[in-house]
Design a protein around this motif. Structure first.
Motif, PDB file in Angstrom:
ATOM      1  N   HIS A 258       0.842  -1.204   0.000  1.00  0.00           N
ATOM      2  CA  HIS A 258       0.000   0.000   0.000  1.00  0.00           C
ATOM      3  C   HIS A 258       0.873   1.248   0.000  1.00  0.00           C
ATOM      4  O   HIS A 258       2.035   1.213   0.409  1.00  0.00           O
ATOM      5  N   PHE A 296      -4.166   1.330  -8.624  1.00  0.00           N
ATOM      6  CA  PHE A 296      -3.827   2.528  -7.844  1.00  0.00           C
ATOM      7  C   PHE A 296      -4.616   3.742  -8.342  1.00  0.00           C
ATOM      8  O   PHE A 296      -5.183   4.507  -7.548  1.00  0.00           O
ATOM      9  N   GLN A 299      -8.095   3.628  -7.085  1.00  0.00           N
ATOM     10  CA  GLN A 299      -8.250   4.028  -5.685  1.00  0.00           C
ATOM     11  C   GLN A 299      -8.374   5.544  -5.564  1.00  0.00           C
ATOM     12  O   GLN A 299      -9.165   6.053  -4.786  1.00  0.00           O
ATOM     13  N   HIS A 362      -7.054  -0.816   3.830  1.00  0.00           N
ATOM     14  CA  HIS A 362      -8.513  -0.743   3.703  1.00  0.00           C
ATOM     15  C   HIS A 362      -9.232  -2.032   4.082  1.00  0.00           C
ATOM     16  O   HIS A 362     -10.340  -1.980   4.619  1.00  0.00           O
ATOM     17  N   VAL A 398     -14.265  12.097   4.414  1.00  0.00           N
ATOM     18  CA  VAL A 398     -13.861  10.759   3.971  1.00  0.00           C
ATOM     19  C   VAL A 398     -14.500   9.695   4.858  1.00  0.00           C
ATOM     20  O   VAL A 398     -14.766   8.570   4.426  1.00  0.00           O
ATOM     21  N   SER A 407     -19.036   0.789   5.221  1.00  0.00           N
ATOM     22  CA  SER A 407     -18.715  -0.192   6.245  1.00  0.00           C
ATOM     23  C   SER A 407     -19.916  -0.569   7.114  1.00  0.00           C
ATOM     24  O   SER A 407     -20.031  -1.720   7.511  1.00  0.00           O
TER      25      SER A 407
END
Ligand code: FAD
Length: 501
Positions: A258, A296, A299, A362, A398, A407
């Motif tokens: 990451h 990437f 993301q 993540h 965020v 989540s």
């Protein structure tokens, strides 16, 4: 009276002071305010408080005489001292609270946001154009790629595909306990960090502020120079491995491949455009494979940008969404990051990472921390607040879509098509965290019952009616009928209550 320009603590890169459409002017005086009330309001991770103050003070030192840097109790007081009634400009702040504040002051003109790829109005037009159709991150991502000519050739995605996601879902490599990629960039502390540490100690001793998590050497960039070095090192030495193991977890290698760039992006030290361009250049120069580079870019140009836009698009009421009616308070051991109290190796390991660094990647956020909170029925607003305080890269914009939507499924599926939670089998497949654990991912009742496996079934049972209507969940929900020990499992989970698993 000439205007001054106000820089918030997450507007620290050169793109916030470079004149564009006249704001700020080339020599416009700058104002920065370090408001102590922000630290008093919430119990932040010590590493986060350190990073933000260090980054602000480093920026002020770079700007020298051009900036008036005021340490005050509140923004209002600081502004009064720094600028009096002078007219000010500011780039669009990143939270609704900060936007409300600047608008209420009367003397501040709000300019466009910087540090993101797509202007709000363009996103709104794109999203409104969907009518009643669901917004999908994947569609948004294609739109951004086209609009910004990212990884495109003749109007088509390079490599003939938009998404190499199915190449990036591999379990960790066989018997290795670390991925074996070169280590990420680590900054070196300086005298500004010493000062910050001294101040935090002093305020904490005086009982003015209190923190969670451990102090330690600063791990994340606090200056543009450090952030650029971190980006360079990532692209040169680590990006190639970003693809396949993006979703995997290793106990001894929390970072794997990451980028660790989220805090630098969110402090405004890096601009997302330069990050994705550099990744693309690496692919064009044959220095990194397409699946890694696309992963990437997705993301940043996909997820990060989408989350930012949805924060504003969903409106203020989004933070109170709670369709699953989860009301339980967060237990003390979780609030205090007491990783040592936890027996489940996955949760204990990840909580220790958060306690020690204020960061984890993540999948631990989603499938270990968030999944446990969801299974236990914790209040999504309190879970959001916990993530905000405990992560070095946590900010209101965020957190809300990521925690409330992604989540905790508190928005009933506006952000995702199903709740992200699983039994221990997923954790076992995607990590080495089940080896040496006191629990077994295959067991759902008894002394060795995995809290995730049992918690998953208890969650499905609790929300059976609602989830049965979800095409992606009705199969697992039907699986409940095959469980002969469901009653025993539910009693066991009831008994476990808030105890650390
Ligand atoms: P990498 O894996 O290297 O990814 C590259 C970059 O992509 C990140 O630096 C980040 O800027 C961006 N990115 C990827 N996914 C997201 C996303 N979903 N939202 C926003 N940016 C994304 N990210 C934060 O920046 N701050 C948070 O407070 C935060 N909280 C999260 C909470 C939960 C429950 C979940 C599931 C995700 C959260 N994320 C958050 C997204 C993601 O986990 C982090 O951005 C990432 O782990 C940061 O590490 P990295 O820089 O090494 O990321």
């Amino acid at each position: 009276m000439t205007d001054a320009h106000w820089l918030f603590g997450d507007q620290l890169g050169p793109h916030f002071t470079a004149p564009r459409d006249g704001v700020p002017g080339r020599d416009t005086p700058l104002v920065m305010i370090e408001a102590r009330s922000v630290l008093r309001r919430r119990r932040f991770h010590r590493a986060k408080a350190h990073l933000v103050l260090s980054a602000m003070r480093h920026r002020a030192a770079e700007l020298g005489d051009r900036v008036t840097y005021v340490q005050a109790e509140t923004y209002r007081e600081g502004l009064r001292r720094a600028a009096g009634s002078r007219p000010l400009t500011v780039h669009h702040p990143t939270s609704r609270a900060a936007l409300g504040l600047v608008r209420s002051l009367g003397q501040v003109t709000v300019g466009p946001a910087r540090g993101f790829l797509v202007p709000h109005e363009e996103f709104r037009a794109w999203a409104d154009g969907h009518g009643t159709r669901r917004l999908r991150q994947e569609d948004f991502y294609h739109w951004v790629r086209r609009g910004h000519d990212l990884l495109m050739e003749d109007g088509q995605p390079v490599g003939g595909r938009w998404n190499f996601d199915h190449d990036t879902r591999e379990p960790p490599p066989g018997d290795a306990d670390v991925l074996g990629v070169p280590a990420p960039y680590r900054p070196r502390e300086d005298e500004i960090d010493d000062e910050v540490r001294y101040d935090l100690d002093r305020w904490e001793r005086a009982g003015e502020v209190s923190f969670v998590g451990r102090d330690g050497p600063r791990r994340f960039p606090a200056t543009r120079r450090e952030a650029l070095a971190a980006l360079r090192r990532f692209v040169r030495h680590r990006l190639s491995a970003f693809g396949p193991y993006e979703d995997a977890m290793l106990a001894a290698d929390p970072v794997m491949s990451h980028s660790l760039l989220s805090s630098s992006l969110n402090l405004g030290l890096l601009d997302p455009d330069e990050c994705v361009r550099r990744a693309e250049e690496a692919w064009r120069a044959d220095e990194a494979p397409l699946n890694a580079v696309e992963g990437f870019v997705r993301q940043i140009a996909g997820w990060r940008e989408y989350v930012w836009q949805l924060y504003w698009y969903f409106g203020e009421s989004y933070r109170r969404e709670n369709v699953l009616d989860h009301r339980a308070e967060l237990p003390g051991w979780f609030l205090e990051l007491d990783a040592d109290a936890v027996t489940a190796r996955c949760l204990g390991t990840v909580m220790a990472q958060v306690r020690d660094t204020g960061w984890t990647h993540h999948i631990p956020r989603l499938m270990i921390l968030g999944s446990h909170a969801l299974q236990r029925g914790w209040d999504p607003a309190a879970v959001t607040d916990w993530f905000h305080r405990c992560f070095v890269d946590g900010y209101d914009w965020v957190m809300l879509p990521n925690v409330v939507g992604m989540s905790q499924y508190a928005d009933g599926g506006r952000m995702t098509t199903k709740p992200y939670t699983s039994g221990g089998a997923y954790v076992h497949r995607m990590s080495d965290l089940c080896g040496g654990c006191a629990y077994r991912p295959t067991e759902r009742t008894g002394d060795r019952a995995c809290p995730y496996t049992a918690g998953y079934w208890a969650f499905l049972h609790r929300h059976r009616e609602l989830l049965a209507h979800n095409p992606r969940m009705n199969r697992p929900v039907r699986g409940l009928d095959r469980l002969r020990d469901l009653d025993a499992l539910l009693r066991q989970e009831e008994r476990r209550g808030d105890e650390p698993p």
